[in-house]
Design an enzyme around this catalytic site. Structure first.
Site, PDB file in Angstrom:
ATOM      1  N   GLY A 210      17.285  29.015  46.532  1.00  0.00           N
ATOM      2  CA  GLY A 210      17.847  27.682  46.667  1.00  0.00           C
ATOM      3  C   GLY A 210      17.831  26.888  45.380  1.00  0.00           C
ATOM      4  O   GLY A 210      18.193  27.387  44.315  1.00  0.00           O
ATOM      5  N   ASP A 232      28.120  40.126  44.333  1.00  0.00           N
ATOM      6  CA  ASP A 232      28.347  39.853  42.916  1.00  0.00           C
ATOM      7  C   ASP A 232      27.907  38.420  42.641  1.00  0.00           C
ATOM      8  O   ASP A 232      28.499  37.481  43.162  1.00  0.00           O
ATOM      9  CB  ASP A 232      29.830  40.051  42.594  1.00  0.00           C
ATOM     10  CG  ASP A 232      30.171  39.778  41.135  1.00  0.00           C
ATOM     11  OD1 ASP A 232      29.247  39.498  40.346  1.00  0.00           O
ATOM     12  OD2 ASP A 232      31.366  39.845  40.791  1.00  0.00           O
ATOM     13  N   GLY A 237      26.439  30.518  40.067  1.00  0.00           N
ATOM     14  CA  GLY A 237      25.949  29.326  39.388  1.00  0.00           C
ATOM     15  C   GLY A 237      27.051  28.319  39.124  1.00  0.00           C
ATOM     16  O   GLY A 237      26.839  27.099  39.249  1.00  0.00           O
ATOM     17  N   ASP A 238      28.227  28.797  38.761  1.00  0.00           N
ATOM     18  CA  ASP A 238      29.349  27.895  38.514  1.00  0.00           C
ATOM     19  C   ASP A 238      29.832  27.256  39.812  1.00  0.00           C
ATOM     20  O   ASP A 238      30.206  26.078  39.834  1.00  0.00           O
ATOM     21  CB  ASP A 238      30.493  28.644  37.832  1.00  0.00           C
ATOM     22  CG  ASP A 238      30.159  29.030  36.405  1.00  0.00           C
ATOM     23  OD1 ASP A 238      29.315  28.353  35.785  1.00  0.00           O
ATOM     24  OD2 ASP A 238      30.737  30.019  35.905  1.00  0.00           O
ATOM     25  N   ARG A 269      31.097  37.733  47.425  1.00  0.00           N
ATOM     26  CA  ARG A 269      32.437  38.205  47.068  1.00  0.00           C
ATOM     27  C   ARG A 269      32.473  38.601  45.604  1.00  0.00           C
ATOM     28  O   ARG A 269      31.769  38.007  44.783  1.00  0.00           O
ATOM     29  CB  ARG A 269      33.463  37.085  47.297  1.00  0.00           C
ATOM     30  CG  ARG A 269      33.438  36.484  48.680  1.00  0.00           C
ATOM     31  CD  ARG A 269      34.147  35.144  48.704  1.00  0.00           C
ATOM     32  NE  ARG A 269      34.180  34.565  50.027  1.00  0.00           N
ATOM     33  CZ  ARG A 269      34.544  33.325  50.307  1.00  0.00           C
ATOM     34  NH1 ARG A 269      34.899  32.511  49.322  1.00  0.00           N
ATOM     35  NH2 ARG A 269      34.548  32.880  51.546  1.00  0.00           N
ATOM     36  N   GLY A 271      33.920  38.715  41.761  1.00  0.00           N
ATOM     37  CA  GLY A 271      34.682  37.810  40.921  1.00  0.00           C
ATOM     38  C   GLY A 271      33.974  36.499  40.700  1.00  0.00           C
ATOM     39  O   GLY A 271      32.858  36.266  41.185  1.00  0.00           O
TER      40      GLY A 271
END
Length: 290
Positions: A210, A232, A237-238, A269, A271
């Site tokens: 978290g 993945d 983080g983005d 997911r 990417g």
């Protein structure tokens, strides 16, 4: 209805992603299982994540005059990010070479390309920053540009959210303009206590555990992440940062809860920007975990 009006001043890259059973050791060649190209860059990833999470988003950055530029611009447009501030400069667009292993862990090499050419903001770009609720920045473009954008935002009562990645020493003139710092545990250690203390709100991401928060009055809280099967972690983080910027007006606890769910869904997911979830998906995951 949009959560916040967010302007992202940052990087945009083409991600060159190779999947393999494990990450290679230095000097080692191993056989991969797949290869894809997908739009990325921390700035663009966070802009797209914020837009998909419900914010009204504009992006300021640069691409080259190469074959990647059109696809990079299109990725922003398809996510309903305002791309009027995406400049085209001579030379190569930014790229990231990413290797993802069978457990979803990754290693990344970034070549800045056109991102190094994001210099002084235009009058229109400065007005967009001043009119926004939130300015969201990272450190994949020149530090002077980030500092100038943050200063202008602070003078305009725009909340400044900084994800200081890749980690580097932050000058006092930047820190004094930052309202919210988003770091992972490694970046938190690299920045040091003095830098963290200079910012009113510090959010530390903890991966699957978290995120935690420290406010201006020393108030603290920790928010758990929903449990998911990670595929993945490249864009998690983005997605967290974009969702946090989108929801910051809700208050720290709700914003962190929302952002943790966005990051968790992204990890399910492959990417980066393409994996970030919509607001409906985030809300559905949170409802399922209550």
């Amino acid at each position: 209805m949009a959560e916040n009006k967010v302007v992202v001043v940052g990087s945009i890259n083409m991600d060159l992603v190779a999947s393999s059973p494990r990450l290679p050791a230095p000097g080692e060649t191993i056989l991969g299982t797949s290869f894809t190209t997908t739009p990325g860059g921390k700035g663009a990833n966070q802009a797209i994540a914020a837009a998909k999470a419900g914010a009204d988003v504009a992006f300021v950055g640069a691409v080259g005059d190469d074959t990647f530029a059109l696809d990079l611009r299109q990725a922003l447009v398809e996510a309903e990010v305002d791309a009027e501030g995406l400049r085209e400069v001579s030379g190569a667009s930014g790229i990231a070479v990413i290797t993802v292993d069978g457990d979803g862990q990754n290693s990344i090499v970034v070549v800045a390309g056109a991102n190094d050419r994001v210099t002084a903001l235009t009058d229109d770009e400065l007005r967009a920053v001043a009119d926004a609720d939130v300015l969201l920045c990272q450190l994949e473009i020149p530090l002077d540009t980030v500092t100038a954008a943050a200063h202008h935002a602070a003078r305009s009562d725009t909340t400044v959210v900084l994800n200081p990645s890749p980690a580097q020493t932050l000058p006092p003139e930047l820190l004094e303009s930052v309202d919210v710092l988003i770091v992972n545990e490694t970046e938190e250690g690299q920045l040091g206590a003095d830098a963290l203390a200079a910012v009113p709100h510090v959010v530390t991401t903890l991966g699957a555990a978290g995120a935690r928060y420290r406010g201006p009055d020393g108030d603290r809280l920790t928010v758990d992440s929903p449990i998911v099967d990670a595929v993945d972690t490249t864009g998690a983080g983005d997605a967290f940062a974009g969702a946090l910027a989108s929801a910051w007006s809700r208050g720290p606890r709700d914003a962190l809860t929302f952002a943790c769910a966005a990051g968790a869904l992204t990890a399910t997911r492959p990417g980066a920007s393409a994996a970030s979830p919509t607001r409906r998906e985030i809300d559905a995951l949170l409802a399922a975990n209550h």
